[in-house]
Design a protein around this motif. Structure first.
Motif, PDB file in Angstrom:
ATOM      1  N   VAL A  17       0.855  -1.182   0.000  1.00  0.00           N
ATOM      2  CA  VAL A  17       0.000   0.000   0.000  1.00  0.00           C
ATOM      3  C   VAL A  17       0.891   1.233   0.000  1.00  0.00           C
ATOM      4  N   ALA A  18       0.328   2.361  -0.421  1.00  0.00           N
ATOM      5  CA  ALA A  18       1.102   3.604  -0.476  1.00  0.00           C
ATOM      6  C   ALA A  18       0.259   4.756   0.024  1.00  0.00           C
ATOM      7  N   CYS A  19       0.861   5.650   0.789  1.00  0.00           N
ATOM      8  CA  CYS A  19       0.174   6.832   1.293  1.00  0.00           C
ATOM      9  C   CYS A  19       0.509   8.023   0.406  1.00  0.00           C
ATOM     10  N   PRO A  20      -0.473   8.617  -0.268  1.00  0.00           N
ATOM     11  CA  PRO A  20      -0.185   9.760  -1.129  1.00  0.00           C
ATOM     12  C   PRO A  20       0.171  11.025  -0.356  1.00  0.00           C
ATOM     13  N   VAL A  21      -0.151  11.065   0.942  1.00  0.00           N
ATOM     14  CA  VAL A  21       0.131  12.263   1.737  1.00  0.00           C
ATOM     15  C   VAL A  21       1.617  12.364   2.064  1.00  0.00           C
ATOM     16  N   CYS A  22       2.210  11.290   2.580  1.00  0.00           N
ATOM     17  CA  CYS A  22       3.630  11.334   2.940  1.00  0.00           C
ATOM     18  C   CYS A  22       4.514  10.686   1.876  1.00  0.00           C
ATOM     19  N   GLY A  23       3.899   9.989   0.912  1.00  0.00           N
ATOM     20  CA  GLY A  23       4.656   9.424  -0.192  1.00  0.00           C
ATOM     21  C   GLY A  23       5.420   8.158   0.134  1.00  0.00           C
ATOM     22  N   ARG A  24       5.051   7.477   1.229  1.00  0.00           N
ATOM     23  CA  ARG A  24       5.763   6.268   1.626  1.00  0.00           C
ATOM     24  C   ARG A  24       4.896   5.028   1.402  1.00  0.00           C
ATOM     25  N   SER A  25       5.566   3.878   1.270  1.00  0.00           N
ATOM     26  CA  SER A  25       4.875   2.612   1.015  1.00  0.00           C
ATOM     27  C   SER A  25       5.055   1.671   2.199  1.00  0.00           C
ATOM     28  N   TYR A  26       4.025   0.818   2.420  1.00  0.00           N
ATOM     29  CA  TYR A  26       4.024  -0.076   3.583  1.00  0.00           C
ATOM     30  C   TYR A  26       3.409  -1.419   3.201  1.00  0.00           C
ATOM     31  N   ARG A  27       3.546  -2.352   4.126  1.00  0.00           N
ATOM     32  CA  ARG A  27       2.880  -3.639   3.958  1.00  0.00           C
ATOM     33  C   ARG A  27       1.383  -3.508   4.169  1.00  0.00           C
ATOM     34  N   ARG A  28       1.000  -2.593   5.030  1.00  0.00           N
ATOM     35  CA  ARG A  28      -0.423  -2.371   5.303  1.00  0.00           C
ATOM     36  C   ARG A  28      -0.575  -1.071   6.076  1.00  0.00           C
ATOM     37  N   PHE A  29      -1.811  -0.560   6.123  1.00  0.00           N
ATOM     38  CA  PHE A  29      -2.131   0.575   6.976  1.00  0.00           C
ATOM     39  C   PHE A  29      -2.555   0.060   8.353  1.00  0.00           C
ATOM     40  N   ASP A  30      -2.457   0.909   9.350  1.00  0.00           N
ATOM     41  CA  ASP A  30      -2.832   0.532  10.708  1.00  0.00           C
ATOM     42  C   ASP A  30      -4.341   0.623  10.908  1.00  0.00           C
ATOM     43  N   PRO A  31      -4.904  -0.160  11.838  1.00  0.00           N
ATOM     44  CA  PRO A  31      -6.320  -0.019  12.181  1.00  0.00           C
ATOM     45  C   PRO A  31      -6.561   1.274  12.962  1.00  0.00           C
ATOM     46  N   HIS A  32      -7.801   1.749  12.904  1.00  0.00           N
ATOM     47  CA  HIS A  32      -8.160   2.973  13.626  1.00  0.00           C
ATOM     48  C   HIS A  32      -9.668   2.988  13.838  1.00  0.00           C
ATOM     49  N   ASN A  33     -10.087   3.113  15.090  1.00  0.00           N
ATOM     50  CA  ASN A  33     -11.516   3.184  15.441  1.00  0.00           C
ATOM     51  C   ASN A  33     -12.334   2.067  14.805  1.00  0.00           C
ATOM     52  N   GLY A  34     -11.795   0.848  14.842  1.00  0.00           N
ATOM     53  CA  GLY A  34     -12.525  -0.307  14.333  1.00  0.00           C
ATOM     54  C   GLY A  34     -12.386  -0.543  12.848  1.00  0.00           C
ATOM     55  N   ARG A  35     -11.722   0.366  12.147  1.00  0.00           N
ATOM     56  CA  ARG A  35     -11.509   0.183  10.712  1.00  0.00           C
ATOM     57  C   ARG A  35     -10.149  -0.484  10.522  1.00  0.00           C
ATOM     58  N   PRO A  36     -10.069  -1.578   9.793  1.00  0.00           N
ATOM     59  CA  PRO A  36      -8.849  -2.396   9.785  1.00  0.00           C
ATOM     60  C   PRO A  36      -7.648  -1.774   9.086  1.00  0.00           C
ATOM     61  N   ALA A  37      -7.860  -0.950   8.099  1.00  0.00           N
ATOM     62  CA  ALA A  37      -6.735  -0.387   7.336  1.00  0.00           C
ATOM     63  C   ALA A  37      -7.000   1.089   7.096  1.00  0.00           C
ATOM     64  N   ALA A  38      -6.907   1.872   8.156  1.00  0.00           N
ATOM     65  CA  ALA A  38      -7.349   3.257   8.086  1.00  0.00           C
ATOM     66  C   ALA A  38      -6.232   4.280   8.205  1.00  0.00           C
ATOM     67  N   LYS A  39      -5.229   4.007   9.025  1.00  0.00           N
ATOM     68  CA  LYS A  39      -4.273   5.045   9.424  1.00  0.00           C
ATOM     69  C   LYS A  39      -2.879   4.775   8.877  1.00  0.00           C
ATOM     70  N   CYS A  40      -2.285   5.797   8.284  1.00  0.00           N
ATOM     71  CA  CYS A  40      -0.902   5.669   7.814  1.00  0.00           C
ATOM     72  C   CYS A  40       0.021   5.568   9.019  1.00  0.00           C
ATOM     73  N   PRO A  41       0.895   4.568   9.082  1.00  0.00           N
ATOM     74  CA  PRO A  41       1.759   4.410  10.240  1.00  0.00           C
ATOM     75  C   PRO A  41       2.807   5.504  10.369  1.00  0.00           C
ATOM     76  N   ARG A  42       3.073   6.237   9.298  1.00  0.00           N
ATOM     77  CA  ARG A  42       4.101   7.276   9.349  1.00  0.00           C
ATOM     78  C   ARG A  42       3.535   8.660   9.621  1.00  0.00           C
ATOM     79  N   CYS A  43       2.593   9.112   8.787  1.00  0.00           N
ATOM     80  CA  CYS A  43       2.099  10.487   8.927  1.00  0.00           C
ATOM     81  C   CYS A  43       0.776  10.568   9.671  1.00  0.00           C
ATOM     82  N   GLY A  44       0.108   9.425   9.897  1.00  0.00           N
ATOM     83  CA  GLY A  44      -1.146   9.423  10.646  1.00  0.00           C
ATOM     84  C   GLY A  44      -2.365   9.793   9.831  1.00  0.00           C
ATOM     85  N   SER A  45      -2.220   9.968   8.522  1.00  0.00           N
ATOM     86  CA  SER A  45      -3.369  10.326   7.695  1.00  0.00           C
ATOM     87  C   SER A  45      -4.393   9.196   7.683  1.00  0.00           C
ATOM     88  N   LEU A  46      -5.669   9.584   7.625  1.00  0.00           N
ATOM     89  CA  LEU A  46      -6.771   8.634   7.524  1.00  0.00           C
ATOM     90  C   LEU A  46      -7.272   8.574   6.081  1.00  0.00           C
TER      91      LEU A  46
END
Length: 261
Positions: free
Chosen positions: A50-79
């Motif tokens: 996966v890739a975050c367009p806000v910080c421009g970094r790529s990851y294996r997955r996004f972090d869960p947030h408020n019950g949503r399984p792939a919501a939060k960027c682990p680096r910049c925190g964008s939802l």
């Protein structure tokens, strides 16, 4: 004023002057600690899935947030909504003058550096430059060629006046990007007499005064001549490729509107 009162007032003023830099340093320390934690988390999840367009970094997955399984960027925190917002903004022409309401910290920095002449952030939070009434903007007509107003209108009782003000200060050929929570119903649910508990139950937050329905499009069209739903109400559009919704961590439940005069 007697000497004792004057000394007391001087003492209080002195304490207040000392407290301000101490509070600033505390906030900076907290941000630095959170930044270190985020960088460590980002390194742990580094990958290409996966890739975050806000910080421009790529990851294996996004972090869960408020019950949503792939919501939060682990680096910049964008939802999800932040990533969709930036994916749209990044495709627009570079603006001269930007008006940004409730500026998201990571996105505001990029918009500020991208504006060729002026960036105005409006919020009660320290992220903003000024605090303004969105229903009575102190700007002349056609002052901005880009307006970003996300998750603001659901807090404003007179949202129609707010939309008229946004359209007034937008230049011809300018773009207003608007985002609000939208429910599944066809009509907007609003009741200004509800108490905080009822608003939380019906609208999701105690400080929301409505939950928009699909008829939000009509409200937008009353203020703007051209309204495009990027996702949700009308489905994916050419402005964001459908393939990006899983790769960049968007959500099909998120709506974003690109409005022009």
């Amino acid at each position: 004023m007697d000497h004792q009162s004057a000394r007391h007032n001087d003492h209080v003023s002195g304490l207040q002057r000392l407290q301000k830099p101490a509070k600033r340093a505390l906030r900076q320390g907290r941000r630095a600690a959170l930044g270190l934690k985020a960088r460590a988390r980002g390194r742990l999840l580094r990958g290409e899935d996966v890739a975050c367009p806000v910080c421009g970094r790529s990851y294996r997955r996004f972090d869960p947030h408020n019950g949503r399984p792939a919501a939060k960027c682990p680096r910049c925190g964008s939802l999800e909504r932040h990533r969709l917002l930036w994916a749209v903004l990044d495709q627009l022409d570079r603006p001269q003058d930007v008006l940004h309401f409730a500026p998201e910290r990571r996105i505001s920095g990029r918009l500020r550096s991208g504006a060729t002449r002026r960036y105005v952030g409006v919020d009660l939070d320290p992220v903003g430059d000024v605090s303004l009434d969105i229903c009575r903007l102190p700007f002349t007509d056609r002052s901005f060629d880009q307006i970003v107003c996300c998750h603001v209108l659901e807090h404003i009782p007179d949202d129609r006046t707010a939309l008229s003000e946004l359209a007034r200060v937008l230049r011809p050929n300018g773009v207003a990007v608007i985002q609000v929570p939208i429910g599944p119903g066809p009509t907007t649910d609003e009741d200004f007499d509800l108490g905080p508990e009822e608003r939380t139950s019906r609208y999701g937050q105690a400080d929301h005064v409505r939950l928009y329905g699909v008829d939000l499009v009509e409200r937008l069209q009353n203020a703007f001549s051209d309204v495009t739903a990027v996702y949700g109400i009308d489905g994916p559009t050419v402005e964001v490729a459908p393939s990006r919704f899983s790769h960049d961590g968007f959500s099909s439940a998120i709506n974003l509107f690109v409005c022009r005069r």
